[in-house]
Design a protein around this motif. Structure first.
Motif, mmCIF file in Angstrom:
data_model
loop_
_atom_site.group_PDB
_atom_site.id
_atom_site.type_symbol
_atom_site.label_atom_id
_atom_site.label_comp_id
_atom_site.label_asym_id
_atom_site.label_seq_id
_atom_site.Cartn_x
_atom_site.Cartn_y
_atom_site.Cartn_z
ATOM 1 N N ALA A 7 -0.357 -62.645 3.531
ATOM 2 C CA ALA A 7 -0.572 -63.327 4.814
ATOM 3 C C ALA A 7 -0.248 -62.398 5.981
ATOM 4 C CB ALA A 7 0.296 -64.579 4.887
ATOM 5 N N TRP A 8 0.820 -61.603 5.837
ATOM 6 C CA TRP A 8 1.166 -60.647 6.891
ATOM 7 C C TRP A 8 0.047 -59.629 7.073
ATOM 8 C CZ3 TRP A 8 7.050 -59.067 6.473
ATOM 9 C CH2 TRP A 8 7.827 -60.231 6.496
ATOM 10 N N LYS A 9 -0.537 -59.214 5.948
ATOM 11 C CA LYS A 9 -1.609 -58.220 6.006
ATOM 12 C C LYS A 9 -2.803 -58.754 6.785
ATOM 13 C CE LYS A 9 -4.634 -55.361 3.123
ATOM 14 N NZ LYS A 9 -5.049 -55.016 1.737
ATOM 15 N N GLU A 10 -3.177 -60.038 6.543
ATOM 16 C CA GLU A 10 -4.292 -60.625 7.285
ATOM 17 C C GLU A 10 -4.004 -60.615 8.781
ATOM 18 O OE1 GLU A 10 -6.863 -64.781 7.744
ATOM 19 O OE2 GLU A 10 -4.968 -64.779 6.648
ATOM 20 N N LEU A 11 -2.766 -60.978 9.138
ATOM 21 C CA LEU A 11 -2.405 -61.005 10.544
ATOM 22 C C LEU A 11 -2.433 -59.602 11.145
ATOM 23 C CD1 LEU A 11 0.175 -63.278 12.179
ATOM 24 C CD2 LEU A 11 0.272 -60.851 12.711
ATOM 25 N N PHE A 12 -1.934 -58.626 10.387
ATOM 26 C CA PHE A 12 -1.915 -57.255 10.896
ATOM 27 C C PHE A 12 -3.326 -56.667 10.998
ATOM 28 C CE2 PHE A 12 2.633 -56.898 9.286
ATOM 29 C CZ PHE A 12 3.175 -56.880 10.553
ATOM 30 N N VAL A 13 -4.183 -56.972 10.009
ATOM 31 C CA VAL A 13 -5.545 -56.430 10.016
ATOM 32 C C VAL A 13 -6.300 -56.887 11.260
ATOM 33 C CG1 VAL A 13 -7.799 -56.594 8.885
ATOM 34 C CG2 VAL A 13 -5.766 -56.082 7.532
ATOM 35 N N ILE A 14 -6.102 -58.151 11.634
ATOM 36 C CA ILE A 14 -6.751 -58.665 12.842
ATOM 37 C C ILE A 14 -5.955 -58.295 14.087
ATOM 38 C CG2 ILE A 14 -7.502 -60.746 14.060
ATOM 39 C CD1 ILE A 14 -7.836 -62.082 11.316
ATOM 40 N N GLY A 15 -4.633 -58.409 13.993
ATOM 41 C CA GLY A 15 -3.789 -58.296 15.168
ATOM 42 C C GLY A 15 -3.539 -56.887 15.674
ATOM 43 N N ILE A 16 -3.414 -55.916 14.763
ATOM 44 C CA ILE A 16 -3.110 -54.554 15.219
ATOM 45 C C ILE A 16 -4.220 -53.988 16.110
ATOM 46 C CG2 ILE A 16 -2.835 -52.161 14.440
ATOM 47 C CD1 ILE A 16 -1.060 -53.199 12.200
ATOM 48 N N PRO A 17 -5.499 -54.113 15.731
ATOM 49 C CA PRO A 17 -6.531 -53.639 16.674
ATOM 50 C C PRO A 17 -6.516 -54.391 18.008
ATOM 51 C CG PRO A 17 -7.456 -53.891 14.466
ATOM 52 C CD PRO A 17 -6.099 -54.524 14.447
ATOM 53 N N ILE A 18 -6.218 -55.710 17.963
ATOM 54 C CA ILE A 18 -6.110 -56.464 19.212
ATOM 55 C C ILE A 18 -4.957 -55.925 20.045
ATOM 56 C CG2 ILE A 18 -5.575 -58.711 20.239
ATOM 57 C CD1 ILE A 18 -6.971 -60.039 17.910
ATOM 58 N N GLY A 19 -3.809 -55.729 19.384
ATOM 59 C CA GLY A 19 -2.641 -55.228 20.096
ATOM 60 C C GLY A 19 -2.864 -53.855 20.692
ATOM 61 N N LEU A 20 -3.515 -52.991 19.937
ATOM 62 C CA LEU A 20 -3.780 -51.646 20.445
ATOM 63 C C LEU A 20 -4.771 -51.683 21.607
ATOM 64 C CD1 LEU A 20 -3.935 -49.605 17.116
ATOM 65 C CD2 LEU A 20 -2.157 -49.498 18.878
ATOM 66 N N SER A 21 -5.769 -52.556 21.503
ATOM 67 C CA SER A 21 -6.726 -52.685 22.609
ATOM 68 C C SER A 21 -6.015 -53.131 23.884
ATOM 69 C CB SER A 21 -7.825 -53.697 22.244
ATOM 70 O OG SER A 21 -8.591 -53.242 21.157
ATOM 71 N N ILE A 22 -5.117 -54.120 23.745
ATOM 72 C CA ILE A 22 -4.362 -54.590 24.904
ATOM 73 C C ILE A 22 -3.444 -53.493 25.420
ATOM 74 C CG2 ILE A 22 -2.602 -56.228 25.663
ATOM 75 C CD1 ILE A 22 -3.802 -58.246 23.707
ATOM 76 N N PHE A 23 -2.806 -52.769 24.489
ATOM 77 C CA PHE A 23 -1.922 -51.679 24.885
ATOM 78 C C PHE A 23 -2.674 -50.629 25.692
ATOM 79 C CE2 PHE A 23 -0.232 -47.422 24.136
ATOM 80 C CZ PHE A 23 1.074 -47.570 24.580
ATOM 81 N N PHE A 24 -3.869 -50.277 25.235
ATOM 82 C CA PHE A 24 -4.642 -49.259 25.941
ATOM 83 C C PHE A 24 -5.070 -49.757 27.320
ATOM 84 C CE2 PHE A 24 -5.966 -47.719 21.527
ATOM 85 C CZ PHE A 24 -4.907 -46.827 21.476
ATOM 86 N N GLU A 25 -5.395 -51.070 27.408
ATOM 87 C CA GLU A 25 -5.807 -51.609 28.708
ATOM 88 C C GLU A 25 -4.626 -51.693 29.666
ATOM 89 O OE1 GLU A 25 -7.588 -55.685 30.724
ATOM 90 O OE2 GLU A 25 -7.459 -55.515 28.543
#
Length: 458
Positions: free
Chosen positions: A237-255
């Motif tokens: 379950a953590w992996k599913e959240l990370f697979v979706i969430g890490i790219p979202i988090g990085l996109s927000i971080f870059f913005e």
């Protein structure tokens, strides 16, 4: 939540979800705005110290919190497909992850904040204020992340008013604490800008406690039995959240990072008055940005719900509705901002030189509002499709390979000086908007062939 059939019903449903999110986002940002305005009333050093602290805090916290934003498309698609039984388990796992991440960030921050501030070459007083402000904020990092998981849980089901009511309770509480701790009122010590950090941290704990109470008190939430029944921690379950969430988090971080890096560079390259003027303009324009950001979050919910229910045409219609509405609204705000930029600047500071510089920076803010609205709303649509990997690459290239270098070159080698950074921001945001638009067209074309088409588009 329900699948609206007509355009009129879609507009009504979208607005029903959107306006509480908008109130919530504006309210949450109002806490940061109160920190900035009230600190500026103490001195320029307090204003810049809090600004420098926020410049470090915001990209880290919003970027990492973006990982938890994966809760929204996960829950909305489970709702759309009728798999409600999987929601409580997903939220339990997200709460585990939120605490784990908070502890890691707090540990790293406690060690790294001071060396980072020393590297920036700030004046001793500004450095001290920024460091103590950041340490104070760390007290509230666990409730910040955990309460955001619960917020996304409420919002993804369409109960966006819950988050709104909690925020409307938290904002005046935060302002009152700011008043007491910044200026030393009602028997509290006068801590200046540092007091804003403590006030915000305590407010985060209030928000978490009220959010937990809501899961027990509201009938629609009680059925999930959160905080009464806990799922066993699951790496899957953590992996599913990370697979979706890490790219979202990085996109927000870059913005967010492009604004924070610019703030830090302006603070280190130019006089304190210039840095203060820059921060005032950025603070107010960021407040306005809460509206397209809210549209983005609402789009993730309705698009995700439609995709989960295999209503792909509905998802495309919501995309047109949200993106067009966001860009149009920000164009209107840009016109209004031009005429009220001077009074706005004077709200933040009593120093005429700083106010005059802030009004000039706000002129540049006018031009980037439209690109910012376009890229935010398009990104919200893509998240509804759970398409997050390529948008992350687009964000990185647009903001960090194009935007920041362009801004630095314009600032260092042209007469634009500090204003050149804002031109760089405009260039980066415009490139991101164009890239997200092209990506969305590809995803939607791929989906014409069904779910398999989405996988191929990825």
């Amino acid at each position: 939540m329900f699948h609206a059939e007509s355009w009129g019903a879609k507009v009504k449903l979208f607005m029903h979800i959107l306006w509480p999110i908008m109130v919530t986002q504006v309210g949450l940002y109002a806490m940061n705005l109160a920190d900035t305005i009230m600190s500026g009333r103490v001195s320029s050093e307090d204003l810049v110290g809090v600004s420098m602290g926020s410049g470090i805090w915001m990209p880290i916290i919003t970027g990492i919190n973006g990982i938890l934003l994966a809760v929204t498309p996960i829950v909305s698609q489970l709702m759309g497909s009728g798999q409600r039984e999987g929601i409580a388990r997903a939220i339990s796992q997200a709460l585990y992850v939120s605490v784990l991440i908070a502890l890691v960030v707090a540990g790293i921050g406690a060690v790294a904040f001071l060396p980072l501030l020393e590297y920036m070459g700030l004046t001793p007083k500004v450095e001290y204020i920024a460091h103590q402000y950041l340490l104070a904020l760390l007290i509230g990092i666990i409730p910040l992340f955990a309460s955001n998981v619960l917020r996304y849980f409420f919002d993804a089901q369409g109960f966006t008013r819950i988050s709104m009511y909690i925020t409307l309770l938290a904002v005046p509480f935060n302002v009152l604490l700011n008043y007491c701790l910044i200026f030393g009122k009602l028997g509290f010590p006068a801590l200046g800008g540092i007091g804003a950090g403590y006030a915000t941290a305590v407010t985060y704990w209030l928000v978490l406690l009220v959010s937990i109470a809501t899961t027990f008190k509201v009938e629609a939430m009680r059925s999930y039995r959160l905080f009464r029944e806990w799922a066993v921690p699951s790496w899957k379950a953590w992996k599913e959240l990370f697979v979706i969430g890490i790219p979202i988090g990085l996109s927000i971080f870059f913005e967010v990072g492009i604004f924070s890096v610019v703030t830090l560079m302006v603070g280190s390259m130019f006089a304190t008055e210039v840095a203060a003027g820059h921060q005032i303009a950025l603070s107010f324009s960021s407040l306005i940005f809460m509206i397209p950001l809210s549209i983005s979050m609402a789009l993730t919910i309705v698009v995700g719900y439609s995709v989960g229910g295999e209503r792909l045409q509905h998802a495309r219609q919501y995309a047109r509705l949200g993106v067009g509405g966001g860009v149009g609204f920000m164009a209107l705000c840009a016109v209004v901002l031009y005429y009220v930029r001077v009074p706005i600047a004077e709200l933040y500071t009593q120093e005429p030189e700083v106010a005059a510089l802030a009004a000039q920076f706000l002129i540049f803010a006018i031009f980037y509002q439209i690109s910012d609205a376009a890229q935010a709303s398009l990104l919200g649509v893509l998240r509804g499709y759970k398409d997050v990997r390529l948008p992350f690459v687009i964000a990185f290239v647009s903001y960090w390979i194009i935007g920041i270098p362009a801004g630095y070159l314009l600032s260092a080698f042209t007469e634009l000086r500090a204003f050149g950074f804002w031109v760089g921001i405009i260039i980066g945001l415009t490139c991101a908007a164009a890239g997200f638009f092209l990506r969305l067209l590809k995803v939607q074309r791929g989906l014409k062939g069904g779910a398999q088409g989405l996988a191929e588009a990825k």
